[in-house]
Design a protein around this motif. Structure first.
Motif, PDB file in Angstrom:
ATOM      1  N   THR A 139       0.772  -1.141  -0.040  1.00 28.00           N
ATOM      2  CA  THR A 139       0.039   0.140  -0.036  1.00 28.00           C
ATOM      3  C   THR A 139       0.893   1.114  -0.086  1.00 28.00           C
ATOM      4  O   THR A 139       1.985   1.250   0.768  1.00 28.00           O
ATOM      5  CB  THR A 139      -1.026  -0.208   1.234  1.00 28.00           C
ATOM      6  N   ALA A 140       0.455   2.304  -0.535  1.00 23.48           N
ATOM      7  CA  ALA A 140       1.120   3.508  -0.716  1.00 23.48           C
ATOM      8  C   ALA A 140       0.559   4.757  -0.018  1.00 23.48           C
ATOM      9  O   ALA A 140      -0.660   4.936  -0.222  1.00 23.48           O
ATOM     10  CB  ALA A 140       1.355   3.877  -2.589  1.00 23.48           C
ATOM     11  N   ARG A 141       1.183   5.320   0.779  1.00 21.12           N
ATOM     12  CA  ARG A 141       0.653   6.381   1.604  1.00 21.12           C
ATOM     13  C   ARG A 141       0.226   7.487   0.643  1.00 21.12           C
ATOM     14  O   ARG A 141      -0.868   8.375   0.994  1.00 21.12           O
ATOM     15  CB  ARG A 141       1.402   6.838   2.890  1.00 21.12           C
ATOM     16  N   HIS A 142       1.325   7.798  -0.294  1.00 21.36           N
ATOM     17  CA  HIS A 142       1.102   9.038  -1.081  1.00 21.36           C
ATOM     18  C   HIS A 142       1.024   8.790  -2.377  1.00 21.36           C
ATOM     19  O   HIS A 142       0.114   9.467  -3.011  1.00 21.36           O
ATOM     20  CB  HIS A 142       2.254   9.748  -0.805  1.00 21.36           C
ATOM     21  N   ALA A 143       1.705   7.814  -3.126  1.00 16.76           N
ATOM     22  CA  ALA A 143       1.773   7.807  -4.650  1.00 16.76           C
ATOM     23  C   ALA A 143       1.951   6.335  -5.071  1.00 16.76           C
ATOM     24  O   ALA A 143       2.940   5.838  -4.367  1.00 16.76           O
ATOM     25  CB  ALA A 143       2.631   8.873  -5.093  1.00 16.76           C
ATOM     26  N   GLY A 331       9.200  12.512  -9.390  1.00 18.04           N
ATOM     27  CA  GLY A 331       9.774  12.251  -8.041  1.00 18.04           C
ATOM     28  C   GLY A 331       9.852  13.672  -7.221  1.00 18.04           C
ATOM     29  O   GLY A 331       9.150  13.529  -5.930  1.00 18.04           O
ATOM     30  N   ALA A 332      10.176  14.660  -7.767  1.00 21.02           N
ATOM     31  CA  ALA A 332      10.151  15.769  -7.137  1.00 21.02           C
ATOM     32  C   ALA A 332       8.614  16.221  -6.816  1.00 21.02           C
ATOM     33  O   ALA A 332       8.332  16.806  -5.397  1.00 21.02           O
ATOM     34  CB  ALA A 332      10.744  16.764  -7.980  1.00 21.02           C
ATOM     35  N   ALA A 333       7.475  16.162  -7.647  1.00 20.31           N
ATOM     36  CA  ALA A 333       6.232  16.516  -7.522  1.00 20.31           C
ATOM     37  C   ALA A 333       5.650  15.449  -6.441  1.00 20.31           C
ATOM     38  O   ALA A 333       4.869  15.952  -5.417  1.00 20.31           O
ATOM     39  CB  ALA A 333       5.505  16.285  -8.781  1.00 20.31           C
ATOM     40  N   ILE A 334       5.892  14.352  -6.309  1.00 19.74           N
ATOM     41  CA  ILE A 334       5.474  13.444  -5.493  1.00 19.74           C
ATOM     42  C   ILE A 334       6.097  14.010  -4.078  1.00 19.74           C
ATOM     43  O   ILE A 334       4.980  13.772  -3.054  1.00 19.74           O
ATOM     44  CB  ILE A 334       5.767  11.936  -5.727  1.00 19.74           C
ATOM     45  N   ARG A 337       4.369  17.174  -2.691  1.00 17.74           N
ATOM     46  CA  ARG A 337       3.115  16.993  -2.287  1.00 17.74           C
ATOM     47  C   ARG A 337       2.868  16.104  -0.843  1.00 17.74           C
ATOM     48  O   ARG A 337       1.947  16.395  -0.039  1.00 17.74           O
ATOM     49  CB  ARG A 337       2.044  16.188  -3.335  1.00 17.74           C
ATOM     50  N   ALA A 338       3.800  15.158  -0.948  1.00 19.98           N
ATOM     51  CA  ALA A 338       3.785  14.424   0.140  1.00 19.98           C
ATOM     52  C   ALA A 338       4.341  14.900   1.667  1.00 19.98           C
ATOM     53  O   ALA A 338       3.811  14.681   2.587  1.00 19.98           O
ATOM     54  CB  ALA A 338       4.738  13.080   0.113  1.00 19.98           C
ATOM     55  N   THR A 339       5.163  16.140   1.286  1.00 19.71           N
ATOM     56  CA  THR A 339       5.562  16.793   2.534  1.00 19.71           C
ATOM     57  C   THR A 339       4.903  18.054   2.644  1.00 19.71           C
ATOM     58  O   THR A 339       5.345  18.754   3.602  1.00 19.71           O
ATOM     59  CB  THR A 339       7.027  17.122   2.441  1.00 19.71           C
TER      60      THR A 339
END
Length: 476
Positions: A139-143, A331-334, A337-339
């Motif tokens: 499972t992915a918390r963010h992406a 990678g930078a966008a993920i 958004r995650a942080t």
């Protein structure tokens, strides 16, 4: 089939080619826990069946062709290539189709590798069926990033199954030179593989449905490459489609639209690519299996806030270097958004793959090479730009003559007459692949022609073609 408990990560990447590897590398560098799922060899198509093995096959071919243009050296290289040595070197660059080195690199990033078939199983959920049948749920918390790439598209032709045709995979990994090779197609794979196998000793016939080769580039690119292939001994037949294929006593027979029977030992179909998305569970998240993924400039799939389609699967630019560029953006966008960081999605921002629209470079490693970036003249006009094409022959460049006797090539820049910037640049000629980055900088940077006048090319190099182009624009 044994199921294991669910394991949570910040990011899950499906597909471990260079694009997926770069997504994992960037999200790990941002401190996000990352899992990467790969069903074949880590490193993907580029490492084992495309970029690396094909260029390893082509490099001796191009080096020999260059040497034969130089009196004093030409006499020393008149013999045929040592095909077994070329193939052995190719095997080395394909790591003998083992991915131990790639696995060690990935481990060093801190990402966790799962080997097996990865499938979406609903939002932010991926199941991995391992070689032993064990199913692991991630499972992915963010992406979740899908980077499964493409595979060769084969036509629906009578007799195709019994022929066992080559695709790009077989063409780049074959361990013996076929006596006769039929190449169906006129694009990058077709022209590069015709170049390589002809030089290695195969008698090559190209069957091209369209009017010419490399039809996504300026017309003169395909014309010059076709001329050189013909001079090298390739039978190039344009306006020719294949109606049926078969094997007769081990020999491949292709019947053309003109009724001709072309015989060969192998037949390569280089007729396009389709997305490798038919078996990854897209239907579980409301998407059509086997479809291209529609994404925004941050590579996020339209209609979702957690799914990304990176690389060939989004059809923006089917090129390894462009996919790796997208991976850095994604990678930078993920991570942003995650942080809870700021996402810079404006054109040329840190989280926008703007170059996909304006400055995609490509090199075709034929002899002569063909290299282009940005828009062709026809594409610029279709896009509504008021443009002018400026052409020069490389015969006007001192460095070309030094590069080799009889150097033949052409350069074109497509100038936007409103802003006096470059919309596109094309070079054709030996060694021009090393020129294309300068053109990419000019196109991506919207460098005005007034400033390019002050970018002085070293004399005597091929780069002096830039001065000739600018002079042609000024004087005509």
């Amino acid at each position: 089939m044994t199921e294991t408990e669910s394991i949570a990560y910040d990011v899950v990447v499906i597909g471990g080619g260079p694009v997926g590897e770069n997504v994992a590398d960037r999200t790990r560098a941002a401190g996000l826990t990352t899992a990467l799922v790969e069903s074949e060899l880590l490193g993907g198509e580029c490492s084992y069946w495309a970029c690396m093995p094909s260029k390893a096959l082509l490099r001796p071919v191009i080096a020999q062709a260059d040497a034969r243009r130089l009196p004093g050296l030409a006499q020393a290289v008149q013999g045929p290539l040592d095909a077994p040595a070329v193939l052995a070197r190719r095997n080395y660059f394909a790591a003998d189709w083992k991915d131990d080195g790639q696995a060690r690199w990935l481990e060093g990033t801190g990402a966790v590798l799962y080997r097996g078939q990865g499938r979406l199983a609903g939002p932010r959920t991926v199941t991995v069926t391992g070689p032993d049948g064990t199913v692991t749920t991630l499972t992915a918390r963010h992406a979740v990033a899908v980077s499964t790439g493409t595979r060769a598209q084969l036509p629906d032709l009578p007799g195709l199954a019994e022929v066992k045709p080559w695709t790009s995979r077989e063409a780049t990994s074959a361990q013996a030179v076929p006596g006769r090779l039929i190449v169906v197609g006129g694009g990058v794979v077709a022209t590069e593989m015709a170049t390589a196998w002809q030089a290695l000793g195969s008698r090559v016939t190209m069957l091209v449905r369209g009017k010419g080769l490399l039809n996504r580039m300026e017309p003169f690119a395909g014309e010059l490459v076709a001329e050189a292939l013909t001079e090298a001994g390739v039978d190039v037949r344009t306006g020719t489609s294949v109606e049926s294929v078969g094997r007769e006593n081990g020999t491949v027979v292709a019947v053309t639209s003109a009724g001709d029977r072309i015989e060969g030992d192998e037949i390569l179909f280089a007729t396009g690519r389709v997305p490798h998305t038919d078996d990854i569970g897209l239907e579980t998240v409301g998407l059509e299996p086997g479809s291209w993924l529609d994404v925004d400039d941050s590579l996020r799939v339209t209609g979702t806030d957690w799914l990304y389609g990176v690389g060939d699967v989004n059809r923006r630019a089917l090129l390894t270097h462009q996919g790796k560029y997208q991976a850095r953006v994604a990678g930078a966008a993920i991570a942003a958004r995650a942080t809870g960081g700021t996402v810079a999605e404006e054109p040329w921002g840190a989280h926008a793959a703007t170059a996909d629209h304006h400055a995609v470079p490509q090199v075709v490693f034929t002899d002569p090479e063909a290299a282009a970036v940005g828009l062709s003249l026809a594409e610029a006009e279709q896009a509504g730009h008021r443009v002018r094409a400026v052409d020069v022959e490389f015969s006007s460049v001192a460095g070309a003559g030094l590069y080799g006797d009889g150097y033949k090539g052409r350069a074109r820049m497509v100038v936007d007459l409103e802003d006096e910037i470059l919309r596109g640049v094309t070079f054709v000629g030996p060694g021009v692949g090393e020129l294309i980055h300068s053109a990419t900088v000019a196109v991506a940077g919207h460098v005005p022609l007034s400033r390019l006048w002050h970018v002085v090319p070293s004399y005597p190099t091929l780069s002096e073609v830039w001065l000739r182009l600018l002079e042609a624009y000024r004087d005509n």
